[in-house]
Scaffold this motif. Structure first.
Motif, mmCIF file in Angstrom:
data_model
loop_
_atom_site.group_PDB
_atom_site.id
_atom_site.type_symbol
_atom_site.label_atom_id
_atom_site.label_comp_id
_atom_site.label_asym_id
_atom_site.label_seq_id
_atom_site.Cartn_x
_atom_site.Cartn_y
_atom_site.Cartn_z
ATOM 1 N N ARG A 98 0.834 -1.215 0.000
ATOM 2 C CA ARG A 98 0.000 0.000 0.000
ATOM 3 C C ARG A 98 0.858 1.250 0.000
ATOM 4 O O ARG A 98 0.518 2.256 -0.611
ATOM 5 N N PHE A 99 1.995 1.216 0.715
ATOM 6 C CA PHE A 99 2.903 2.359 0.720
ATOM 7 C C PHE A 99 3.604 2.487 -0.625
ATOM 8 O O PHE A 99 3.752 3.580 -1.162
ATOM 9 N N LEU A 100 4.053 1.346 -1.150
ATOM 10 C CA LEU A 100 4.803 1.386 -2.411
ATOM 11 C C LEU A 100 3.947 1.942 -3.540
ATOM 12 O O LEU A 100 4.448 2.610 -4.443
ATOM 13 N N LYS A 101 2.640 1.675 -3.471
ATOM 14 C CA LYS A 101 1.745 2.209 -4.501
ATOM 15 C C LYS A 101 1.779 3.724 -4.501
ATOM 16 O O LYS A 101 1.631 4.362 -5.535
ATOM 17 N N GLU A 102 1.964 4.314 -3.309
ATOM 18 C CA GLU A 102 2.043 5.777 -3.207
ATOM 19 C C GLU A 102 3.477 6.263 -3.339
ATOM 20 O O GLU A 102 3.795 7.404 -2.990
ATOM 21 N N ASN A 103 4.381 5.372 -3.771
ATOM 22 C CA ASN A 103 5.792 5.726 -3.951
ATOM 23 C C ASN A 103 6.486 6.203 -2.688
ATOM 24 O O ASN A 103 7.284 7.125 -2.715
ATOM 25 N N CYS A 104 6.131 5.575 -1.584
ATOM 26 C CA CYS A 104 6.887 5.892 -0.368
ATOM 27 C C CYS A 104 6.938 4.659 0.522
ATOM 28 O O CYS A 104 6.442 3.611 0.150
ATOM 29 N N ARG A 105 7.575 4.795 1.672
ATOM 30 C CA ARG A 105 7.740 3.667 2.576
ATOM 31 C C ARG A 105 7.259 4.021 3.972
ATOM 32 O O ARG A 105 7.180 5.201 4.309
ATOM 33 N N PRO A 106 6.965 2.997 4.819
ATOM 34 C CA PRO A 106 6.406 3.285 6.147
ATOM 35 C C PRO A 106 7.234 4.235 7.013
ATOM 36 O O PRO A 106 6.675 4.956 7.825
ATOM 37 N N ASP A 107 8.563 4.266 6.836
ATOM 38 C CA ASP A 107 9.323 5.182 7.675
ATOM 39 C C ASP A 107 9.361 6.588 7.097
ATOM 40 O O ASP A 107 10.077 7.450 7.578
ATOM 41 N N GLY A 108 8.584 6.830 6.056
ATOM 42 C CA GLY A 108 8.460 8.182 5.490
ATOM 43 C C GLY A 108 9.416 8.476 4.362
ATOM 44 O O GLY A 108 9.372 9.555 3.762
ATOM 45 N N ARG A 109 10.302 7.516 4.056
ATOM 46 C CA ARG A 109 11.271 7.801 2.995
ATOM 47 C C ARG A 109 10.655 7.557 1.630
ATOM 48 O O ARG A 109 9.720 6.785 1.493
ATOM 49 N N GLU A 110 11.257 8.179 0.583
ATOM 50 C CA GLU A 110 10.867 7.844 -0.781
ATOM 51 C C GLU A 110 11.649 6.604 -1.199
ATOM 52 O O GLU A 110 12.560 6.177 -0.502
ATOM 53 N N LEU A 111 11.288 6.072 -2.364
ATOM 54 C CA LEU A 111 11.922 4.821 -2.787
ATOM 55 C C LEU A 111 13.425 4.975 -3.013
ATOM 56 O O LEU A 111 14.183 4.028 -2.859
ATOM 57 N N GLY A 112 13.837 6.177 -3.392
ATOM 58 C CA GLY A 112 15.246 6.376 -3.705
ATOM 59 C C GLY A 112 16.002 7.126 -2.626
ATOM 60 O O GLY A 112 17.111 7.609 -2.829
ATOM 61 N N GLU A 113 15.402 7.202 -1.438
ATOM 62 C CA GLU A 113 16.012 8.017 -0.384
ATOM 63 C C GLU A 113 16.802 7.159 0.580
ATOM 64 O O GLU A 113 16.347 6.099 1.006
ATOM 65 N N PHE A 114 17.980 7.663 0.990
ATOM 66 C CA PHE A 114 18.815 6.946 1.943
ATOM 67 C C PHE A 114 18.545 7.432 3.349
ATOM 68 O O PHE A 114 18.100 8.545 3.558
ATOM 69 N N ARG A 115 18.896 6.605 4.312
ATOM 70 C CA ARG A 115 18.776 7.029 5.711
ATOM 71 C C ARG A 115 19.982 7.902 6.071
ATOM 72 O O ARG A 115 21.014 7.837 5.406
ATOM 73 N N THR A 116 19.849 8.660 7.146
ATOM 74 C CA THR A 116 20.974 9.525 7.547
ATOM 75 C C THR A 116 22.134 8.665 8.015
ATOM 76 O O THR A 116 21.946 7.715 8.751
ATOM 77 N N THR A 117 23.324 9.068 7.590
ATOM 78 C CA THR A 117 24.538 8.362 7.985
ATOM 79 C C THR A 117 25.303 9.214 8.971
ATOM 80 O O THR A 117 25.493 10.403 8.733
ATOM 81 N N THR A 118 25.749 8.614 10.084
ATOM 82 C CA THR A 118 26.637 9.364 10.978
ATOM 83 C C THR A 118 27.883 8.522 11.217
ATOM 84 O O THR A 118 27.798 7.300 11.307
ATOM 85 N N VAL A 119 29.020 9.198 11.307
ATOM 86 C CA VAL A 119 30.288 8.508 11.508
ATOM 87 C C VAL A 119 30.978 9.076 12.732
ATOM 88 O O VAL A 119 30.994 10.286 12.916
ATOM 89 N N ASN A 120 31.571 8.211 13.534
ATOM 90 C CA ASN A 120 32.328 8.654 14.699
ATOM 91 C C ASN A 120 33.692 7.975 14.609
ATOM 92 O O ASN A 120 33.775 6.755 14.633
ATOM 93 N N ILE A 121 34.743 8.769 14.474
ATOM 94 C CA ILE A 121 36.046 8.177 14.166
ATOM 95 C C ILE A 121 36.984 8.207 15.371
ATOM 96 O O ILE A 121 37.028 9.183 16.109
ATOM 97 N N GLY A 122 37.724 7.133 15.538
ATOM 98 C CA GLY A 122 38.804 7.103 16.513
ATOM 99 C C GLY A 122 38.365 7.007 17.953
ATOM 100 O O GLY A 122 39.074 7.439 18.853
ATOM 101 N N SER A 123 37.204 6.404 18.236
ATOM 102 C CA SER A 123 36.731 6.385 19.626
ATOM 103 C C SER A 123 37.368 5.280 20.456
ATOM 104 O O SER A 123 37.400 5.371 21.674
ATOM 105 N N ILE A 124 37.884 4.226 19.806
ATOM 106 C CA ILE A 124 38.461 3.117 20.569
ATOM 107 C C ILE A 124 39.965 3.325 20.652
ATOM 108 O O ILE A 124 40.675 3.169 19.650
ATOM 109 N N SER A 125 40.473 3.666 21.830
ATOM 110 C CA SER A 125 41.893 4.002 21.904
ATOM 111 C C SER A 125 42.797 2.772 21.917
ATOM 112 O O SER A 125 43.982 2.880 21.651
ATOM 113 N N THR A 126 42.249 1.586 22.218
ATOM 114 C CA THR A 126 43.105 0.394 22.205
ATOM 115 C C THR A 126 43.332 -0.111 20.782
ATOM 116 O O THR A 126 44.236 -0.900 20.535
#
Lengths: 273, 276
Positions: B25-53
């Motif tokens: 039912r969502f795909l028919k309206e060209n979207c998905r249950p989490d509100g994204r469009e078919l070609g939309e990516f989720r937010t990416t976050t990166v955290n670098i160098g947190s493990i000191s060992t």
């Protein structure tokens, strides 16, 4: 590992570069107040796929814990086992707590290849023994709760941090408990100082003559678990250490309460349809 | 309002009982249950160098999916058939922590597939030239153990792992090593460290195929479960294809595949800004 066909093959043997490092001054732990506790960051309810989860960071130690279940217990009925409180389900019908402790390969100074071995099993058993008194297993007959702890970085007092994180995760999952369990690590500085240090760092643990982890249920003021080893000397010294550890646990309690309240608020806000 | 509440109850029940219909039912309206469009990516976050060992580390969050990568560098003798090369050994771990579908114990099928995929990406994209890891041909080389652990499994694990690996490798610092001519032993100077030479920046883009025809980008765990096929494309910055992973599932026409590849190229341009 040569024989393990389930993982990508690497070299047969490898050594850490530290073995070949030029002679450097031996790192010795600096003197400090024996009763100081490192500031703790605790957050509950951060994993989306687990029923309950908690992340704890104390100094350099980072632990993540997740709880899933209750689901149907595997295996046959457990015949004996510790007698539960009389008014609840008999021992054979009580729920089970399955604990798993994992150390990330990059958590320590030296890399540890994935199949952890004996130490991880011992710590998992210690976790189970300390958490069982706090969980109302009689309310989950024939079910099992799975607790998985993952140590991302070992900065000292890893078992204590894992215990605390596991108890927070259980509380976050809505498992019925009598009380939280708070863990505290201690280590005995070697001669000539010979004092017990609360919440040791990894360096202090490496140089220690003995180590101890205590687990306390703060409100009930009952000891849930105790694990120690090493050459401690007099009995009074160990008793002193346990007392110090219990004080440390009581001091940690408010932070953990706050993290659970915040997590509950977040859940409430997210659930608004 | 009781009618809103009733509708909410109905929707939740419907989603549990008939997940595929719910999705359609969502795909028919060209979207998905989490509100994204078919070609939309989720937010990416990166955290670098947190493990000191670790010698290098990175934590990547792709929506809810969380992967941490820690790199440890050790010495080893180079392989006998390639005495001027070092090793890069990836290992993907899917512990019971990240999802209830995994059990503790040796790596399951999905973990093995992911490890092999990462090994292929490293090999094909030449992210690091293995010759750079050699210290003394035939005698000593670096081995980089890249351990990836999934902390939260909500679909699209391959994209997250590739990104975490890249970010962690960029964070790795290796100490300077010289071979003492008299003793023929290595001498390590821990105070002098340098970064690795990262040659390419491969970025993975995953798609899920629905009902043999519809393509959606960056599937969540639920979407992967309902999909009839999945596809992962790994591109580097010159628009070169490093790896294409399509484990069975419904077939795709050439045109659709081409469309996926161009989307992967666009994705690469956006992601690159995050790492550099």
């Amino acid at each position: 590992m040569p024989g393990d066909h389930r993982r990508i093959r690497g070299p047969e043997e490898s050594q850490p570069p530290q073995l070949y490092a030029a002679e450097e001054e031996e790192e010795a732990p600096t003197a400090r107040d024996p009763t100081r506790l490192r500031p703790v960051y605790a957050r509950a309810g951060l994993l989306s796929q687990a029923k309950g989860s908690a992340y704890l960071e104390a100094g350099g130690t980072k632990v993540l814990c997740a709880v899933s279940g209750p689901r149907q217990a595997e295996g046959g009925e457990r015949g004996g086992g510790p007698a539960g409180s009389g008014s609840e389900a008999p021992a054979a019908l009580r729920g089970r707590l399955l604990c798993d402790f994992r150390r990330a390969p990059f958590a320590g100074r030296r890399r540890r290849a994935p199949p952890g071995g004996g130490e991880e099993r011992e710590l998992a058993l210690a976790l189970q023994e300390a958490l069982e008194p706090a969980v109302r297993l009689g309310r989950y007959p024939r079910a099992q709760l799975e607790v998985s702890a993952l140590l991302l970085e070992d900065g000292g007092s890893a078992l204590a941090a894992a215990l605390t994180a596991a108890a927070l995760a259980l509380a976050d999952a809505g498992v019925e408990m009598y009380d939280l369990v708070v863990g505290c690590g201690l280590s005995l500085a070697p001669e000539p100082a010979s004092t017990w240090l609360l919440d040791p760092t990894r360096l202090e643990e490496e140089h220690a003559a003995a180590g101890l982890t205590v687990a306390l249920m703060p409100v009930l003021n009952q000891v849930a678990g105790l694990l120690g080893s090493g050459e401690g000397g007099l009995i009074e010294s160990w008793a002193e250490a346990v007392r110090l550890g219990l004080e440390g646990c009581q001091r940690l309690y408010p932070v953990l309460q706050q993290s659970l309240v915040r997590a509950a608020r977040r859940r409430g806000a997210a659930a608004q349809p | 309002d009781s009618s809103v509440y009733l509708r909410y109850i109905f929707n939740t029940c419907f989603r549990t009982v008939e997940p595929l219909e719910y999705y359609r039912r969502f795909l028919k309206e060209n979207c998905r249950p989490d509100g994204r469009e078919l070609g939309e990516f989720r937010t990416t976050t990166v955290n670098i160098g947190s493990i000191s060992t670790a010698d290098g580390s990175a934590l990547v969050k792709l929506g809810n999916t969380t992967v941490i990568c820690g790199v440890k560098a050790e010495f080893a003798a180079p392989p006998t058939d390639a005495p001027d090369k070092g090793y890069v050994v990836p290992n993907v771990d899917l512990p019971p922590l990240c999802s209830s579908r995994f059990r503790s114990g040796p790596p399951g099928e999905e973990a093995q597939v992911a490890s092999q995929f990462i090994a292929d990406v490293i090999e094909n994209s030449q992210i690091i030239q293995k010759e750079d890891l050699c210290i003394s041909p035939g005698k000593l080389a670096w081995v980089l153990y890249c351990d990836l652990i999934c902390l939260d499994y909500d679909g699209n694990i391959l994209d997250a792992c590739t990104f975490a690996l890249l970010a962690a490798l960029k964070n790795v610092q290796l100490p300077e090593v010289t071979i003492n001519e008299e003793t023929a032993l290595a001498e390590v100077n821990l105070k002098k460290k340098s970064y690795l030479n990262i040659r390419t920046h491969p970025v993975a883009t995953s798609f899920a195929v629905f009902d043999d025809t519809l393509l959606i980008v960056d599937p969540t765990g639920e979407e992967e479960h309902l999909a009839t096929g999945t596809l992962t494309i790994v591109m580097d910055e010159e628009g070169k294809l490093c790896c294409l992973h399509k484990p069975g599932g419904s077939g795709l026409t050439g045109a659709k595949l081409q469309d996926c590849m161009s989307r992967a190229v666009t994705r690469h341009k956006k992601k690159k800004k995050k790492i550099l």
